[in-house]
Design a protein around this motif. Structure first.
Motif, PDB file in Angstrom:
ATOM      1  N   GLN A 251       0.808  -1.206   0.000  1.00  0.00           N
ATOM      2  CA  GLN A 251       0.000   0.000   0.000  1.00  0.00           C
ATOM      3  C   GLN A 251       0.843   1.260   0.000  1.00  0.00           C
ATOM      4  OE1 GLN A 251      -2.547  -0.450   3.398  1.00  0.00           O
ATOM      5  NE2 GLN A 251      -3.983  -1.777   2.326  1.00  0.00           N
ATOM      6  N   HIS A 252       2.005   1.186   0.627  1.00  0.00           N
ATOM      7  CA  HIS A 252       2.787   2.407   0.755  1.00  0.00           C
ATOM      8  C   HIS A 252       4.269   2.044   0.910  1.00  0.00           C
ATOM      9  CE1 HIS A 252       3.473   6.640   1.869  1.00  0.00           C
ATOM     10  NE2 HIS A 252       4.364   6.157   2.712  1.00  0.00           N
ATOM     11  N   SER A 253       5.121   2.737   0.200  1.00  0.00           N
ATOM     12  CA  SER A 253       6.556   2.510   0.297  1.00  0.00           C
ATOM     13  C   SER A 253       7.281   3.843   0.154  1.00  0.00           C
ATOM     14  CB  SER A 253       7.025   1.537  -0.792  1.00  0.00           C
ATOM     15  OG  SER A 253       8.426   1.485  -0.832  1.00  0.00           O
ATOM     16  N   ARG A 254       8.207   4.091   1.058  1.00  0.00           N
ATOM     17  CA  ARG A 254       9.022   5.309   0.987  1.00  0.00           C
ATOM     18  C   ARG A 254      10.478   4.907   1.182  1.00  0.00           C
ATOM     19  NH1 ARG A 254       6.726   8.096   4.561  1.00  0.00           N
ATOM     20  NH2 ARG A 254       5.545   9.569   3.273  1.00  0.00           N
ATOM     21  N   THR A 255      11.365   5.396   0.317  1.00  0.00           N
ATOM     22  CA  THR A 255      12.769   5.029   0.363  1.00  0.00           C
ATOM     23  C   THR A 255      13.642   6.269   0.254  1.00  0.00           C
ATOM     24  OG1 THR A 255      12.279   2.919  -0.721  1.00  0.00           O
ATOM     25  CG2 THR A 255      14.575   3.621  -0.691  1.00  0.00           C
ATOM     26  N   TRP A 256      14.661   6.320   1.102  1.00  0.00           N
ATOM     27  CA  TRP A 256      15.696   7.353   1.037  1.00  0.00           C
ATOM     28  C   TRP A 256      17.037   6.670   0.787  1.00  0.00           C
ATOM     29  CZ3 TRP A 256      15.131  12.654   1.348  1.00  0.00           C
ATOM     30  CH2 TRP A 256      13.897  13.142   1.784  1.00  0.00           C
ATOM     31  N   GLY A 257      17.892   7.325   0.037  1.00  0.00           N
ATOM     32  CA  GLY A 257      19.236   6.817  -0.175  1.00  0.00           C
ATOM     33  C   GLY A 257      20.238   7.957  -0.198  1.00  0.00           C
ATOM     34  N   ALA A 258      21.387   7.762   0.419  1.00  0.00           N
ATOM     35  CA  ALA A 258      22.443   8.783   0.449  1.00  0.00           C
ATOM     36  C   ALA A 258      23.765   8.119   0.104  1.00  0.00           C
ATOM     37  CB  ALA A 258      22.524   9.447   1.822  1.00  0.00           C
ATOM     38  N   ASP A 259      24.591   8.830  -0.637  1.00  0.00           N
ATOM     39  CA  ASP A 259      25.841   8.256  -1.123  1.00  0.00           C
ATOM     40  C   ASP A 259      26.886   9.360  -1.209  1.00  0.00           C
ATOM     41  OD1 ASP A 259      26.700   5.579  -2.830  1.00  0.00           O
ATOM     42  OD2 ASP A 259      27.745   7.382  -3.493  1.00  0.00           O
TER      43      ASP A 259
END
Length: 430
Positions: A251-259
């Motif tokens: 129903q819901h997905s949130r993703t953060w990525g840092a590099d």
């Protein structure tokens, strides 16, 4: 190309589906290679006579019509009028220009300046077309897939895009890849890059897009900043964010990525390098929150995943005459994944640590030059053999090694790049 060394921290889902983890951090191999390279360069510099210096009175750019293209080219060279440079510095400046997305090729010449002992540096640029099409087809035979004799599959990747100069230092771009072109899944992206925002050879880029036209409607946003340090050293920081809603199960997905990356590059060409070093060290992290519905238990499920990692890779290219080269590369990295799962009031905490290392040997051969290259484009034969060792951290999946090999043709011209290759993936060695 050394395929095992393209990207030390791989996407988690891709890595698991291939039976591999993000190739990991076993630092001694790559650091040893970097130390050998640095000590050899220092010894050569100590023993040789100081190279001649050229006082640059003026820098000109030919082959471009847009003022923005000229400004970006000069800034990415890191050269300034009124200063003196050696031939090696001038060549490495042109190598940096070749890495610009709108540049197909570049070279330089020196003209006499208005006063004795001064020179005008002329950078000749051959531009890519404002629209481009990249296509690759790979046939892979794998002995690790189900079946008595392995399996064979063919994968196609297509990217179509366009770019346009905006203002004095800006570049607007848009692209669509594979599935989106076919009307199914695939990224569609629009973005803007501003060069010289923090001085010469710096840039800041933002992009937004989507990667599906099915039930989900995810939005993906990313930002990048590049800062020069000294000479061929630079820092790059990337931040990504995605949001997905409306899937049948998720129903819901949130993703953060840092590099964060430290780059040291002296290679003479971004696509067909024949000499130089490409060294990368990076630290990254990703946070993912998923909320869905467990139909079997009629309960909400919440899952949080974090996966910090570190990786390093180094490739050294050695020329063999004018038309071929060999490359030796090492890569290593590790990541730690933490899973927190909540379902029907019960919580579960799980941590996994994965690592791996790889080494590879590659060979590049230019198949033609002269009139055919000018009419059709550069054609190269690329071959590589790689060995990787991975430990996914699962009790049911012990550490394993694997040998892979590939060979193929690469055609590059002002309209884009076409790759056709065959790859072999050996059985897992445990």
């Amino acid at each position: 190309m050394l395929v095992a060394l393209r990207h030390p921290l791989l996407d988690r889902s891709r890595a698991r589906s291939a039976g591999l983890s993000r190739p990991p951090l076993s630092l001694p191999f790559s650091l040893l290679l970097a130390a050998v390279i640095a000590s050899s360069a220092a010894a050569a510099a100590w023993s040789e006579e100081p190279p001649p210096q050229f006082l640059i009175e003026k820098i000109s750019v030919t082959g471009v019509s847009k003022p923005a293209a000229r400004e970006i080219t000069i800034s990415q060279s890191l050269l300034k009028p009124g200063q003196s440079y050696g031939e090696r510095q001038l060549r490495e400046a042109v190598y940096r220009v070749k890495r610009l997305p709108f540049v197909l090729d570049a070279d330089f010449t020196l003209r006499k300046g208005s006063e004795r002992g001064t020179f005008e540096l002329v950078i000749a640029v051959e531009q890519n077309k404002p629209v481009f099409l990249d296509y690759s087809v790979t046939g892979t035979y794998s002995q690790s897939r189900p079946g008595p004799h392995g399996s064979f599959e063919v994968n196609h990747d297509v990217t179509a895009g366009a770019r346009a100069f905006v203002g004095q230092d800006g570049l607007l771009f848009a692209s669509a890849t594979s599935g989106f072109l076919a009307g199914a899944q695939g990224p569609l992206q629009v973005g803007y890059t501003r060069y010289n925002l923090f001085g010469n050879d710096s840039f800041a880029s933002v992009a937004v897009g989507t990667n599906s036209r099915l039930n989900n409607h995810p939005v993906v946003a990313s930002g990048s900043v590049g800062l020069p340090l000294t000479g061929n050293n630079s820092l790059r920081a990337d931040l990504t964010w995605s949001l997905s809603n409306g899937g049948p199960l998720l129903q819901h997905s949130r993703t953060w990525g840092a590099d964060l990356q430290w780059l040291y590059r002296t290679t003479d060409n971004p696509v067909f390098p024949t000499r130089g070093i490409d060294f990368q060290a990076r630290v990254s992290d990703a946070w993912e929150t998923l909320t869905g519905l467990d139909f079997l238990r009629a309960a909400q499920v919440r899952q949080q995943v974090t996966s910090p990692g570190i990786a390093v890779s180094a490739i050294k290219y050695f020329p063999l005459g004018r038309r071929q080269s060999v490359a030796v590369g090492l890569a290593s990295g590790a990541f730690r994944e933490t899973l927190d799962l909540t379902s029907m009031g019960a919580a579960r905490h799980q941590t996994e640590t994965a690592w791996g290392a790889g080494a590879g040997l590659g060979h590049n051969l230019e198949l033609w030059s002269g009139p055919p290259a000018r009419r059709i484009g550069d054609l190269w034969l690329e071959s590589a053999v790689n060995f990787s060792w991975s430990d996914l951290g699962f009790s049911t999946a012990p550490a394993f090694g694997r040998v892979t090999a590939s060979t193929g043709l690469v055609l590059r011209n002002e309209w884009g790049i076409v790759r056709a290759s065959f790859a072999f993936a050996g059985r897992e060695m445990r």
